[in-house]
Design a protein around this motif. Structure first.
Motif, PDB file in Angstrom:
ATOM      1  N   THR A  77       0.799  -1.224   0.000  1.00  0.00           N
ATOM      2  CA  THR A  77       0.000   0.000   0.000  1.00  0.00           C
ATOM      3  C   THR A  77       0.831   1.272   0.000  1.00  0.00           C
ATOM      4  OG1 THR A  77      -0.118  -0.048   2.429  1.00  0.00           O
ATOM      5  CG2 THR A  77      -1.869  -1.170   1.214  1.00  0.00           C
ATOM      6  N   ASN A  78       2.115   1.165   0.291  1.00  0.00           N
ATOM      7  CA  ASN A  78       2.971   2.342   0.391  1.00  0.00           C
ATOM      8  C   ASN A  78       4.131   2.207  -0.584  1.00  0.00           C
ATOM      9  OD1 ASN A  78       5.521   3.716   1.626  1.00  0.00           O
ATOM     10  ND2 ASN A  78       3.793   4.760   2.592  1.00  0.00           N
ATOM     11  N   ASP A  79       4.268   3.169  -1.477  1.00  0.00           N
ATOM     12  CA  ASP A  79       5.293   3.088  -2.525  1.00  0.00           C
ATOM     13  C   ASP A  79       6.706   3.048  -1.958  1.00  0.00           C
ATOM     14  OD1 ASP A  79       3.297   3.096  -4.352  1.00  0.00           O
ATOM     15  OD2 ASP A  79       3.813   5.011  -5.300  1.00  0.00           O
ATOM     16  N   ILE A  80       6.952   3.809  -0.910  1.00  0.00           N
ATOM     17  CA  ILE A  80       8.309   3.858  -0.348  1.00  0.00           C
ATOM     18  C   ILE A  80       8.686   2.510   0.252  1.00  0.00           C
ATOM     19  CG2 ILE A  80       9.747   4.908   1.439  1.00  0.00           C
ATOM     20  CD1 ILE A  80       8.209   7.489   1.049  1.00  0.00           C
ATOM     21  N   ALA A  81       7.753   1.926   1.016  1.00  0.00           N
ATOM     22  CA  ALA A  81       8.019   0.610   1.604  1.00  0.00           C
ATOM     23  C   ALA A  81       8.175  -0.449   0.515  1.00  0.00           C
ATOM     24  CB  ALA A  81       6.891   0.224   2.555  1.00  0.00           C
ATOM     25  N   ALA A  82       7.350  -0.359  -0.529  1.00  0.00           N
ATOM     26  CA  ALA A  82       7.425  -1.331  -1.626  1.00  0.00           C
ATOM     27  C   ALA A  82       8.748  -1.215  -2.367  1.00  0.00           C
ATOM     28  CB  ALA A  82       6.272  -1.102  -2.602  1.00  0.00           C
ATOM     29  N   GLN A  83       9.164   0.007  -2.649  1.00  0.00           N
ATOM     30  CA  GLN A  83      10.421   0.219  -3.357  1.00  0.00           C
ATOM     31  C   GLN A  83      11.597  -0.331  -2.556  1.00  0.00           C
ATOM     32  OE1 GLN A  83      11.213   4.329  -4.225  1.00  0.00           O
ATOM     33  NE2 GLN A  83      12.968   3.886  -5.542  1.00  0.00           N
ATOM     34  N   ALA A  84      11.588  -0.086  -1.255  1.00  0.00           N
ATOM     35  CA  ALA A  84      12.676  -0.583  -0.406  1.00  0.00           C
ATOM     36  C   ALA A  84      12.689  -2.114  -0.381  1.00  0.00           C
ATOM     37  CB  ALA A  84      12.525  -0.026   1.009  1.00  0.00           C
ATOM     38  N   HIS A  85      11.519  -2.731  -0.306  1.00  0.00           N
ATOM     39  CA  HIS A  85      11.423  -4.193  -0.271  1.00  0.00           C
ATOM     40  C   HIS A  85      11.957  -4.807  -1.558  1.00  0.00           C
ATOM     41  CE1 HIS A  85       9.398  -8.027   0.983  1.00  0.00           C
ATOM     42  NE2 HIS A  85       9.455  -8.241  -0.334  1.00  0.00           N
ATOM     43  N   ILE A  86      11.527  -4.290  -2.700  1.00  0.00           N
ATOM     44  CA  ILE A  86      11.947  -4.852  -3.993  1.00  0.00           C
ATOM     45  C   ILE A  86      13.428  -4.599  -4.238  1.00  0.00           C
ATOM     46  CG2 ILE A  86      11.574  -4.781  -6.488  1.00  0.00           C
ATOM     47  CD1 ILE A  86       8.685  -3.844  -5.848  1.00  0.00           C
ATOM     48  N   GLU A  87      13.882  -3.395  -3.899  1.00  0.00           N
ATOM     49  CA  GLU A  87      15.292  -3.064  -4.108  1.00  0.00           C
ATOM     50  C   GLU A  87      16.199  -3.954  -3.260  1.00  0.00           C
ATOM     51  OE1 GLU A  87      18.005   0.997  -4.512  1.00  0.00           O
ATOM     52  OE2 GLU A  87      15.992   1.093  -3.662  1.00  0.00           O
ATOM     53  N   ASN A  88      15.788  -4.204  -2.026  1.00  0.00           N
ATOM     54  CA  ASN A  88      16.564  -5.059  -1.136  1.00  0.00           C
ATOM     55  C   ASN A  88      16.613  -6.492  -1.661  1.00  0.00           C
ATOM     56  OD1 ASN A  88      17.930  -5.683   1.445  1.00  0.00           O
ATOM     57  ND2 ASN A  88      16.051  -6.781   1.916  1.00  0.00           N
ATOM     58  N   TYR A  89      15.480  -6.990  -2.147  1.00  0.00           N
ATOM     59  CA  TYR A  89      15.419  -8.358  -2.670  1.00  0.00           C
ATOM     60  C   TYR A  89      16.245  -8.493  -3.940  1.00  0.00           C
ATOM     61  CZ  TYR A  89      13.327 -12.887  -3.835  1.00  0.00           C
ATOM     62  OH  TYR A  89      13.135 -14.214  -4.118  1.00  0.00           O
ATOM     63  N   ALA A  90      16.148  -7.488  -4.820  1.00  0.00           N
ATOM     64  CA  ALA A  90      16.939  -7.515  -6.058  1.00  0.00           C
ATOM     65  C   ALA A  90      18.429  -7.509  -5.750  1.00  0.00           C
ATOM     66  CB  ALA A  90      16.579  -6.313  -6.938  1.00  0.00           C
ATOM     67  N   LEU A  91      18.814  -6.721  -4.749  1.00  0.00           N
ATOM     68  CA  LEU A  91      20.232  -6.637  -4.395  1.00  0.00           C
ATOM     69  C   LEU A  91      20.725  -7.950  -3.787  1.00  0.00           C
ATOM     70  CD1 LEU A  91      22.742  -4.858  -4.276  1.00  0.00           C
ATOM     71  CD2 LEU A  91      21.979  -4.051  -2.030  1.00  0.00           C
ATOM     72  N   LYS A  92      19.902  -8.594  -2.970  1.00  0.00           N
ATOM     73  CA  LYS A  92      20.307  -9.878  -2.395  1.00  0.00           C
ATOM     74  C   LYS A  92      20.529 -10.921  -3.493  1.00  0.00           C
ATOM     75  CE  LYS A  92      18.298  -9.587   2.256  1.00  0.00           C
ATOM     76  NZ  LYS A  92      17.307 -10.159   3.185  1.00  0.00           N
ATOM     77  N   LEU A  93      19.628 -10.973  -4.467  1.00  0.00           N
ATOM     78  CA  LEU A  93      19.797 -11.904  -5.579  1.00  0.00           C
ATOM     79  C   LEU A  93      21.063 -11.583  -6.367  1.00  0.00           C
ATOM     80  CD1 LEU A  93      16.255 -12.478  -7.146  1.00  0.00           C
ATOM     81  CD2 LEU A  93      17.693 -14.134  -5.966  1.00  0.00           C
ATOM     82  N   PHE A  94      21.294 -10.285  -6.588  1.00  0.00           N
ATOM     83  CA  PHE A  94      22.468  -9.852  -7.339  1.00  0.00           C
ATOM     84  C   PHE A  94      23.752 -10.274  -6.620  1.00  0.00           C
ATOM     85  CE2 PHE A  94      25.831  -6.767  -8.197  1.00  0.00           C
ATOM     86  CZ  PHE A  94      25.866  -6.769  -9.591  1.00  0.00           C
ATOM     87  N   LEU A  95      23.807 -10.042  -5.314  1.00  0.00           N
ATOM     88  CA  LEU A  95      25.016 -10.384  -4.553  1.00  0.00           C
ATOM     89  C   LEU A  95      25.202 -11.895  -4.473  1.00  0.00           C
ATOM     90  CD1 LEU A  95      24.876  -7.788  -1.626  1.00  0.00           C
ATOM     91  CD2 LEU A  95      26.234  -7.710  -3.723  1.00  0.00           C
ATOM     92  N   TYR A  96      24.100 -12.631  -4.355  1.00  0.00           N
ATOM     93  CA  TYR A  96      24.191 -14.098  -4.362  1.00  0.00           C
ATOM     94  C   TYR A  96      24.800 -14.585  -5.677  1.00  0.00           C
ATOM     95  CZ  TYR A  96      22.659 -18.903  -5.117  1.00  0.00           C
ATOM     96  OH  TYR A  96      22.629 -20.242  -5.418  1.00  0.00           O
TER      97      TYR A  96
END
Length: 312
Positions: A77-96
């Motif tokens: 429901t909140n764009d800022i929280a959503a952006q942080a969640h997706i960005e964090n997940y994308a970065l974890k996959l990238f680093l893995y």
């Protein structure tokens, strides 16, 4: 929920729908925003045929159901929280993927993690322009997905780590020549940024030469995402792969170069400015996770100036 099949005319959204399907039972936030982005792209590409309309309406219905079922989930429901969640997940996959790549643990899961990370960075365009770090990771992830995929397909052993400047640029040109952006109907090929790859694509320069990559073409979404194995679970801790250096565009700053900000009396902050300031603070926190002090300071300065003066 069963979705109608994706018609050939909407191939440009297939890889977003595939990613959403894979996360339906493991991360509803990723599934939600992947389908929302697919819907946005699909509406632009649609010729309003019956098949297209049936699929797009089904996606709309599913999105509405999810918002009602997860009304307390701020990342929906909140764009800022959503952006942080997706960005964090994308970065974890990238680093893995980067860690496995550098340790020469090549396999379909590495290709899939790189490619899925790139797709997630595409989805982040929902919230506006990508940061320099996100643009860099998106380019690099898709280049490496294409390179490792084709090496495995041709029975070759990939060279671990980044590409040299000249061959990285050559690979980027080859990928870009066969791909449009997501909104323009990229078909089954990975979506790449419009700008040409630069020397900043790779985290660090490798010590071994890479093989010629002029023959490399990007993998299709089906080839990459139809791996029967599930996506590898990202590490719990945001660890840095061996040898990984965070992307820093310039040298570390001198604290004396920052000018003190004088608050303006009676300044009124609008809701949009408040959201912008929150984003700057979030970016600063993300930068500190990877020892990028310069970027953290710059974003905190921007937030402080905006809140103190009402202007950027």
């Amino acid at each position: 929920m069963e979705f109608p099949p994706c018609p050939p005319s909407l191939k440009s959204i297939q890889h977003f729908l595939k990613l959403a399907q894979e996360h339906d039972s493991r991360d509803v936030v990723i599934a939600y925003w992947a389908r929302l982005y697919a819907l946005q792209i699909g509406l632009k590409a649609s010729s309003q045929s019956a098949e297209e309309t049936k699929l797009l309406l089904a996606i709309m219905d599913w999105l509405e159901q999810m918002k009602k079922q997860h009304v307390d989930n701020e990342a929906l429901t909140n764009d800022i929280a959503a952006q942080a969640h997706i960005e964090n997940y994308a970065l974890k996959l990238f680093l893995y993927a980067d860690k496995q790549d550098r340790e020469e643990n090549f396999g379909k899961n590495v290709v899939k993690a790189y490619y899925s990370s790139g797709v997630l960075y595409d989805i982040l365009l929902t919230f506006g322009e990508l940061s320099e770090e996100a643009l860099h990771n998106r380019k690099y992830a898709k280049y490496k997905a294409a390179y490792i995929h084709n090496c495995l397909k041709n029975g070759e052993t990939p060279i671990p780590g980044p590409f040299p400047d000249d061959e990285s640029a050559e690979l980027g040109d080859n990928l870009a020549s066969g791909s449009d952006n997501a909104g323009a109907g990229a078909g089954s090929q990975p979506d790449l940024p419009d700008e040409s790859p630069s020397e900043d694509v790779h985290p660090i320069a490798p010590t071994t030469p890479s093989p010629p990559v002029s023959h490399i073409t990007p993998p299709t979404a089906e080839e990459v995402l139809n791996n029967p194995n599930k996506l590898p679970s990202p590490p719990v801790e945001e660890e840095k792969p061996g040898g990984f250096e965070p992307y820093v565009p310039t040298a570390q700053p001198n604290a004396s170069t920052y000018i003190p900000i004088v608050p303006v009396a009676g300044v009124q902050i609008t809701p949009d400015q408040m959201i912008t300031a929150q984003k700057y603070c979030k970016y600063a926190g993300s930068a500190l996770n990877y020892d990028d002090v310069k970027t953290a300071i710059e974003n905190l300065q921007k937030a402080l100036k905006l809140l103190s003066t009402g202007s950027e």
